[in-house]
Design a protein around this motif. Structure first.
Motif, PDB file in Angstrom:
ATOM      1  N   TYR A 490    -123.865 -57.036  23.085  1.00  0.00           N
ATOM      2  CA  TYR A 490    -124.290 -56.080  22.672  1.00  0.00           C
ATOM      3  C   TYR A 490    -123.229 -55.221  22.074  1.00  0.00           C
ATOM      4  CZ  TYR A 490    -129.016 -58.834  24.350  1.00  0.00           C
ATOM      5  OH  TYR A 490    -129.574 -59.727  24.517  1.00  0.00           O
ATOM      6  N   ALA A 491    -122.742 -55.938  20.474  1.00  0.00           N
ATOM      7  CA  ALA A 491    -121.608 -54.718  20.507  1.00  0.00           C
ATOM      8  C   ALA A 491    -122.431 -53.480  19.867  1.00  0.00           C
ATOM      9  CB  ALA A 491    -120.988 -55.522  19.604  1.00  0.00           C
ATOM     10  N   THR A 492    -120.839 -52.080  20.300  1.00  0.00           N
ATOM     11  CA  THR A 492    -121.081 -51.151  19.685  1.00  0.00           C
ATOM     12  C   THR A 492    -120.111 -49.915  18.618  1.00  0.00           C
ATOM     13  OG1 THR A 492    -120.288 -50.341  21.868  1.00  0.00           O
ATOM     14  CG2 THR A 492    -122.663 -50.495  21.559  1.00  0.00           C
ATOM     15  N   PRO A 493    -120.327 -50.548  17.544  1.00  0.00           N
ATOM     16  CA  PRO A 493    -119.532 -50.732  16.389  1.00  0.00           C
ATOM     17  C   PRO A 493    -119.648 -49.191  16.290  1.00  0.00           C
ATOM     18  CG  PRO A 493    -120.582 -52.016  15.430  1.00  0.00           C
ATOM     19  CD  PRO A 493    -120.923 -52.052  17.530  1.00  0.00           C
ATOM     20  N   HIS A 494    -118.970 -48.630  15.375  1.00  0.00           N
ATOM     21  CA  HIS A 494    -119.635 -46.672  15.025  1.00  0.00           C
ATOM     22  C   HIS A 494    -119.926 -45.893  15.964  1.00  0.00           C
ATOM     23  CE1 HIS A 494    -118.070 -49.710  11.737  1.00  0.00           C
ATOM     24  NE2 HIS A 494    -119.056 -50.909  11.538  1.00  0.00           N
ATOM     25  N   GLN A 495    -119.910 -46.403  17.304  1.00  0.00           N
ATOM     26  CA  GLN A 495    -120.582 -46.119  17.998  1.00  0.00           C
ATOM     27  C   GLN A 495    -121.155 -44.444  17.726  1.00  0.00           C
ATOM     28  OE1 GLN A 495    -121.140 -45.215  23.073  1.00  0.00           O
ATOM     29  NE2 GLN A 495    -120.053 -47.282  22.277  1.00  0.00           N
ATOM     30  N   ASN A 496    -119.974 -43.218  17.522  1.00  0.00           N
ATOM     31  CA  ASN A 496    -120.010 -42.104  17.993  1.00  0.00           C
ATOM     32  C   ASN A 496    -121.388 -41.934  15.991  1.00  0.00           C
ATOM     33  OD1 ASN A 496    -118.420 -41.769  19.593  1.00  0.00           O
ATOM     34  ND2 ASN A 496    -116.485 -40.974  18.207  1.00  0.00           N
ATOM     35  N   THR A 497    -121.213 -42.570  15.094  1.00  0.00           N
ATOM     36  CA  THR A 497    -122.086 -42.621  13.543  1.00  0.00           C
ATOM     37  C   THR A 497    -123.200 -43.381  13.660  1.00  0.00           C
ATOM     38  OG1 THR A 497    -119.950 -42.751  12.526  1.00  0.00           O
ATOM     39  CG2 THR A 497    -122.163 -42.844  11.471  1.00  0.00           C
ATOM     40  N   VAL A 498    -123.041 -43.529  15.608  1.00  0.00           N
ATOM     41  CA  VAL A 498    -124.555 -44.572  15.323  1.00  0.00           C
ATOM     42  C   VAL A 498    -125.494 -43.682  16.049  1.00  0.00           C
ATOM     43  CG1 VAL A 498    -126.492 -46.258  15.567  1.00  0.00           C
ATOM     44  CG2 VAL A 498    -123.680 -47.125  14.818  1.00  0.00           C
ATOM     45  N   VAL A 499    -124.741 -42.933  17.358  1.00  0.00           N
ATOM     46  CA  VAL A 499    -125.105 -41.928  18.428  1.00  0.00           C
ATOM     47  C   VAL A 499    -125.799 -41.179  17.049  1.00  0.00           C
ATOM     48  CG1 VAL A 499    -124.822 -40.485  20.035  1.00  0.00           C
ATOM     49  CG2 VAL A 499    -124.525 -43.046  19.887  1.00  0.00           C
ATOM     50  N   ASN A 500    -124.773 -40.202  16.483  1.00  0.00           N
ATOM     51  CA  ASN A 500    -124.763 -38.680  16.022  1.00  0.00           C
ATOM     52  C   ASN A 500    -125.794 -38.864  14.555  1.00  0.00           C
ATOM     53  OD1 ASN A 500    -123.258 -37.774  17.523  1.00  0.00           O
ATOM     54  ND2 ASN A 500    -121.850 -37.958  15.539  1.00  0.00           N
ATOM     55  N   HIS A 501    -126.448 -40.227  14.216  1.00  0.00           N
ATOM     56  CA  HIS A 501    -127.341 -39.633  13.124  1.00  0.00           C
ATOM     57  C   HIS A 501    -128.700 -40.185  13.395  1.00  0.00           C
ATOM     58  CE1 HIS A 501    -124.720 -39.336   9.642  1.00  0.00           C
ATOM     59  NE2 HIS A 501    -123.723 -40.294  10.187  1.00  0.00           N
ATOM     60  N   SER A 502    -128.779 -41.208  14.820  1.00  0.00           N
ATOM     61  CA  SER A 502    -129.824 -41.120  15.102  1.00  0.00           C
ATOM     62  C   SER A 502    -130.632 -40.590  15.928  1.00  0.00           C
ATOM     63  CB  SER A 502    -129.445 -42.360  16.157  1.00  0.00           C
ATOM     64  OG  SER A 502    -129.491 -43.646  15.540  1.00  0.00           O
ATOM     65  N   ARG A 503    -129.845 -39.325  16.497  1.00  0.00           N
ATOM     66  CA  ARG A 503    -129.977 -38.399  16.703  1.00  0.00           C
ATOM     67  C   ARG A 503    -130.520 -37.024  15.952  1.00  0.00           C
ATOM     68  NH1 ARG A 503    -125.661 -37.475  21.956  1.00  0.00           N
ATOM     69  NH2 ARG A 503    -126.194 -38.963  23.622  1.00  0.00           N
ATOM     70  N   ASN A 504    -129.822 -36.678  14.958  1.00  0.00           N
ATOM     71  CA  ASN A 504    -130.034 -36.248  13.211  1.00  0.00           C
ATOM     72  C   ASN A 504    -131.972 -36.547  12.964  1.00  0.00           C
ATOM     73  OD1 ASN A 504    -128.113 -34.578  14.071  1.00  0.00           O
ATOM     74  ND2 ASN A 504    -126.983 -35.939  12.957  1.00  0.00           N
ATOM     75  N   ALA A 505    -131.521 -37.473  12.651  1.00  0.00           N
ATOM     76  CA  ALA A 505    -133.158 -37.860  12.326  1.00  0.00           C
ATOM     77  C   ALA A 505    -134.591 -38.019  14.012  1.00  0.00           C
ATOM     78  CB  ALA A 505    -133.021 -39.617  11.975  1.00  0.00           C
ATOM     79  N   GLY A 506    -134.261 -38.085  15.135  1.00  0.00           N
ATOM     80  CA  GLY A 506    -135.093 -38.596  16.010  1.00  0.00           C
ATOM     81  C   GLY A 506    -135.778 -39.726  16.601  1.00  0.00           C
ATOM     82  N   VAL A 507    -134.332 -40.149  16.259  1.00  0.00           N
ATOM     83  CA  VAL A 507    -134.404 -41.732  17.390  1.00  0.00           C
ATOM     84  C   VAL A 507    -133.664 -42.426  18.502  1.00  0.00           C
ATOM     85  CG1 VAL A 507    -135.917 -42.519  15.036  1.00  0.00           C
ATOM     86  CG2 VAL A 507    -132.900 -42.807  15.253  1.00  0.00           C
ATOM     87  N   ASP A 508    -133.927 -43.102  18.591  1.00  0.00           N
ATOM     88  CA  ASP A 508    -133.090 -43.382  19.850  1.00  0.00           C
ATOM     89  C   ASP A 508    -132.280 -44.204  19.636  1.00  0.00           C
ATOM     90  OD1 ASP A 508    -132.448 -44.886  22.433  1.00  0.00           O
ATOM     91  OD2 ASP A 508    -134.066 -45.307  22.783  1.00  0.00           O
ATOM     92  N   PRO A 509    -130.618 -44.066  19.978  1.00  0.00           N
ATOM     93  CA  PRO A 509    -129.433 -44.984  19.127  1.00  0.00           C
ATOM     94  C   PRO A 509    -129.488 -45.976  19.939  1.00  0.00           C
ATOM     95  CG  PRO A 509    -128.975 -42.925  20.238  1.00  0.00           C
ATOM     96  CD  PRO A 509    -130.577 -43.162  20.731  1.00  0.00           C
ATOM     97  N   ALA A 510    -130.270 -46.435  21.526  1.00  0.00           N
ATOM     98  CA  ALA A 510    -130.033 -47.816  21.141  1.00  0.00           C
ATOM     99  C   ALA A 510    -130.825 -48.387  20.387  1.00  0.00           C
ATOM    100  CB  ALA A 510    -130.757 -47.897  22.958  1.00  0.00           C
ATOM    101  N   TRP A 511    -132.535 -48.491  20.364  1.00  0.00           N
ATOM    102  CA  TRP A 511    -133.246 -48.678  18.744  1.00  0.00           C
ATOM    103  C   TRP A 511    -132.565 -48.685  17.915  1.00  0.00           C
ATOM    104  CZ3 TRP A 511    -137.730 -46.142  16.732  1.00  0.00           C
ATOM    105  CH2 TRP A 511    -138.660 -46.341  15.739  1.00  0.00           C
ATOM    106  N   ALA A 512    -131.663 -47.945  17.367  1.00  0.00           N
ATOM    107  CA  ALA A 512    -130.613 -47.899  15.932  1.00  0.00           C
ATOM    108  C   ALA A 512    -130.680 -49.736  16.540  1.00  0.00           C
ATOM    109  CB  ALA A 512    -129.957 -46.641  15.751  1.00  0.00           C
ATOM    110  N   TYR A 513    -129.440 -49.200  16.974  1.00  0.00           N
ATOM    111  CA  TYR A 513    -128.763 -50.353  17.799  1.00  0.00           C
ATOM    112  C   TYR A 513    -128.975 -51.733  17.545  1.00  0.00           C
ATOM    113  CZ  TYR A 513    -124.053 -48.232  18.388  1.00  0.00           C
ATOM    114  OH  TYR A 513    -122.385 -47.684  18.003  1.00  0.00           O
TER     115      TYR A 513
END
Length: 660
Positions: A490-513
Motif C-alpha cells: 500500500y504505497a503512499t507516494p506524494h503523501q503531503n499532497t494527498v493528505v493536504n488536498h484531501s483535508r482541504n476537500a473534506g475527505v479522508d486521506p486513507a479513502w483517497a489513497y
C-alpha cells in the motif's frame, strides 16, 4: 542500436553472452553488467519483427543469444504464421526456455490456432507446456483433450455448457463438441435446451432438441420472437416442443418488458408439468436479475427465483439468485442459492461470508455457532474485503502492527539471479512496450508465488519501489503469503499532497489513497480506454466541471500534473459524497459508475446494510471496485496512523433513495 547497423551487431556482444552463460550461477549478474548492449537490441529486433523481416531476426537471434532477452527474436519468428509452424519447433522452444513467459504464451497461442484449424493431434504435444491458461485457452485445451481420447473432460466444463453470457469462440466450440458426447445425459440436454431458449439463442436450440427427440423449428422460434406477447396469450401446452416454445416466448417478453413477463407468469405456468413451471419462473427470475441496470431491483424477481427452486442451477443462475436474495435480505433464499452452487463456488470467500451472514439470522443457536466458525476462519485467513468484514462480525478491530518485513541479503542476491525478474527489469531498462514488460513481471511474480517464495517477492517489490515502479511493486507485494510489507503493498507516494488536498476537500486521506491505488496503481500517466487520465483517472468532461466549480480555467494538459490531478480528484470525490448522503460506499460507487447510477441503486423501501448494497451492485466492475477501495482505505488508515481500523466504519448504512 539502429536497424541500419545490422551488419555490425555482433562479435563482442555475442562473446559476452557466451562468457556470461559459461559462468553458470552468475549468468544474470554478468548479463546485467556486460550484456546491456545486447538487451538494447530488443527494440530494434521488435521493429524487425513488426516488419516481418525474418532475415534480420535471424541476425538478432545470434547476437542476443544467451542474454536475458535473447529468446525474443526466435519467439517472433515462430509467432509469424504460428498455426503453420511445425509442432516440434514449438516444443523445442518450450523445452529450451522452460517455464518462461514467452514459451507459455507461444504454446497457448499455438494450441488455439491449431484448434481453429481442427488440427487437434498437432496441438496435443504442446498441452504440457501450457500451465496458466486463461478461459479461452482452457476451452481450446479441453477441445484438444476430448478430440484425442479423453472423454472425461466434459465433466470439468459443465459451466461452459450452461453459460449464456458471451464466451470466447473456443468455449462455444467446446459446447458444440459436448452436444455429440456420449457422456452427456438426457438431463444435461434438457438443461441446455431450456437455458439457450431462456437466453434467446434460438439458433442453438434445434440441434439440442434433436438429442431429446424434440422437433424445434427455427422458423417457429423466429416467428415467436417477432411477437412474443401475442404468442403467450394462445400458446399451446400439449407436448415438450410446446413447453420449449413457451419458455422461449416468456424469455423474449421478459427481455423487452419485465413487468409484463411478471404479470404473465401465473397464466403461462398453468397446466404445465412441475419442472416446466419451475423453469418458467427461473427464466423471468434470471432475466430480471440480469437487467437491473434497465429495470432496477424488483422483489418479484426474487420471488420468481424462489418459485424455481428445486431445479438444478447453472453457476451464473445461482450467483444472480444469491445477489437478488442478498439485496432484499431474504436470508433463507441466500442459503438456498449458495447451496445450489458448485463445490468450487461455495468455497469462495464471498459465498462463505454470505453463508455465515445468512446463518446468523436464524434463531437457533447451532446456526449462529456455525456462522461464527465461518467468520473466525475468514477473519484469520487473510486481510482482504471478506476477511475484514468477518472481523467486524466478530467484533474484532483491525489493529495488528503493520507488517514491514524486508527481504534478506540472500533474497536480494537471488533476485539478481532470477531470469524471470531479470527479463522484466531488462525490458523496462530499454523502454520496451508495456505489454512485454508487464507480461514478464507478472510471470516472474507467479513463479515466485507458486513456490510461496515470499523473500523473492519482497526483494522484487523493494527494488521496484526504489525505482518508483509502484504498480509492479504492489503486484509483487500483494502476493506474499506469510511475510508481508504493507509499505510496498500500500504505497503512499506524494503523501503531503494527498493528505493536504484531501483535508482541504473534506475527505479522508486513507479513502483517497484507497481510490487512487485502485484507479491507477500510482501510474501518473495512466490512461483508460474511455479517456480517463492520471493518478485519480479523471475524465476530461469531469475535469471541466471541476475546474468551472473551482473557478478555474480548464487546461487539458493540467491533468497530467500530479498536483492538479490529486486536487481535482479529491475535490470531485467530495462533490459526489455530498450528493450521496455523505456515504463513502455510495460515493465510491459513484466515482466509478457515475453518481446517478449509485443513487439509483439505493434502496427505496428501507435502509440497507452497505455490504448488501455492495454485493448487489449490478455492474461487476463497480461491485469489485467498491470492495477493493473500501479494503484499501482500511489498510491505509493503519499506515497513515489513524489507529485501529474497522471496515464497517467506512461502510455506513445505505439510506433510502430520496425521489427528486
Amino acid at each position: 542500436m539502429a536497424v541500419g547497423n545490422q551488419q555490425k551487431i555482433g562479435a563482442s556482444t555475442l562473446h559476452t553472452s557466451i562468457k556470461s552463460f559459461l559462468y553458470g550461477g552468475l549468468v544474470v549478474t554478468l548479463t546485467t553488467q556486460m550484456g546491456h548492449a545486447a538487451n538494447e537490441q530488443f527494440n530494434d529486433a521488435l521493429r524487425a519483427a513488426n516488419a516481418n523481416n525474418t532475415a534480420l531476426l535471424d541476425q538478432y537471434q545470434m547476437s542476443m543469444q544467451g542474454d536475458a532477452l535473447g529468446y525474443y527474436p526466435e519467439y517472433w519468428k515462430l509467432n509469424t504464421n504460428l498455426g503453420f509452424q511445425p509442432t516440434a519447433s514449438i516444443v523445442s522452444y518450450a523445452q529450451r526456455y522452460p517455464q518462461s513467459a514467452m514459451a507459455e504464451k507461444l504454446a497457448a497461442d499455438y494450441v488455439e490456432e491449431k484448434v481453429k484449424q481442427n488440427d487437434f493431434f498437432s496441438a496435443q504435444a504442446v498441452l504440457p507446456y501450457v500451465t496458466n491458461a486463461d478461459r479461452a485457452e482452457s476451452c481450446a485445451m479441453a477441445q484438444v483433450r476430448t478430440q484425442t481420447g479423453d472423454p472425461l473432460v466434459f465433466a470439468e466444463y459443465k459451466n461452459v455448457w450452461l453459460t449464456t453470457d458471451k464466451q470466447p469462440d473456443s468455449c462455444a466450440g467446446l459446447a458444440r463438441l459436448m452436444l455429440a458426447s456420449p457422456m452427456m445425459t438426457a438431463t444435461d440436454y434438457q438443461q441446455r435446451l431450456w437455458t439457450v431458449l431462456r437466453a434467446g439463442q434460438q439458433g442453438l436450440a434445434p440441434a439440442v432438441g434433436q438429442k431429446l427427440g424434440i422437433n424445434i423449428s427455427l422458423a417457429q422460434l423466429n416467428s415467436i420472437a417477432a411477437n412474443p406477447v401475442n404468442y403467450l396469450w394462445s400458446a399451446p401446452k400439449a407436448n415438450t416442443a410446446d413447453y420449449a416454445y413457451l419458455i422461449f416466448a416468456l424469455g423474449r417478453v421478459a427481455d423487452s418488458d419485465l413487468s409484463t413477463a411478471l404479470s404473465s407468469l401465473p397464466r403461462a405456468a398453468e397446466g404445465v408439468p412441475e419442472d416446466v413451471k419451475k423453469y418458467l419462473y427461473r427464466t423471468v427470475g434470471y432475466i430480471g436479475g440480469t437487467t437491473v441496470m434497465k429495470n432496477n431491483f424488483n422483489r418479484d424477481v426474487l420471488n420468481a427465483f424462489d418459485q424455481s427452486y428445486g431445479l438444478p442451477f447453472s453457476q451464473e443462475e445461482a450467483e444472480i439468485y444469491a445477489r437478488q436474495a442478498i439485496r432484499f435480505g431474504a436470508w433463507e433464499s441466500v442459503i438456498r442459492a449458495i447451496e445450489s452452487m458448485s463445490v468450487t463456488q461455495k468455497q469462495e470467500d464471498r459465498w462463505q461470508y454470505w453463508t455465515a451472514r445468512a446463518l446468523e439470522q436464524r434463531a437457533d443457536k447451532g446456526a449462529k455457532d456455525d456462522a461464527r466458525k465461518i467468520f473466525q476462519k475468514l477473519a484469520s485467513s487473510g486481510d482482504d474485503y471478506h476477511n475484514l468484514l468477518a472481523k467486524d462480525r466478530l467484533g474484532e478491530r483491525y489493529s495488528q502492527n503493520v507488517d514491514t518485513s524486508q527481504p534478506s541479503n540472500q533474497d536480494v542476491q537471488r533476485l539478481s539471479q532470477d531470469i524471470h525478474f531479470n527479463r522484466a527489469f531488462a525490458l523496462r531498462g530499454v523502454n520496451a512496450p508495456e505489454n512485454y514488460i508487464n507480461r514478464e513481471w507478472n510471470w516472474a511474480v507467479r513463479q515466485a508465488y507458486l513456490k510461496h517464495d515470499d523473500g523473492l517477492l519482497l526483494a522484487a517489490a523493494q527494488r521496484a519501489t526504489n525505482m518508483g515502479w509502484l504498480d509492479r511493486a504492489i503486484y509483487a507485494a500483494d502476493r506474499t503469503t506469510q511475510k508481508h510489507n504493507y509499505n510496498y503493498r500500500y504505497a503512499t507516494p506524494h503523501q503531503n499532497t494527498v493528505v493536504n488536498h484531501s483535508r482541504n476537500a473534506g475527505v479522508d486521506p486513507a479513502w483517497a489513497y484507497g481510490l487512487m491505488r485502485q484507479e491507477s496503481r500510482f501510474v501518473s500517466n495512466a490512461r483508460s480506454h474511455v479517456g480517463a487520465g492520471g493518478l485519480m483517472q479523471i475524465m476530461p468532461d469531469t475535469a471541466r466541471l471541476i475546474a468551472r466549480d473551482m473557478g478555474e480555467a480548464y487546461n487539458p494538459a493540467a491533468l497530467s500534473d500530479m498536483n492538479t490531478n490529486i486536487r481535482y480528484g479529491t475535490y470531485y470525490l467530495s462533490m459526489i459524497q455530498n450528493q450521496l448522503s455523505g456515504n463513502p460506499v455510495l460515493a465510491t460507487a459513484g466515482y466509478n459508475a457515475g453518481p446517478n447510477r449509485a443513487k439509483r441503486w439505493q434502496p427505496d423501501q428501507q435502509p440497507l446494510a452497505s455490504d448488501q448494497y455492495a454485493e448487489s451492485i449490478p455492474l461487476e466492475e463497480t461491485r469489485d471496485y467498491v470492495k477493493h477501495v473500501m479494503t484499501n482505505a482500511t489498510h491505509y488508515g493503519m499506515l497513515l496512523g489513524q489507529g485501529t481500523q474497522s471496515i464497517s466504519q467506512r461502510m455506513q448504512v445505505i439510506p433510502m433513495r430520496i425521489s427528486p
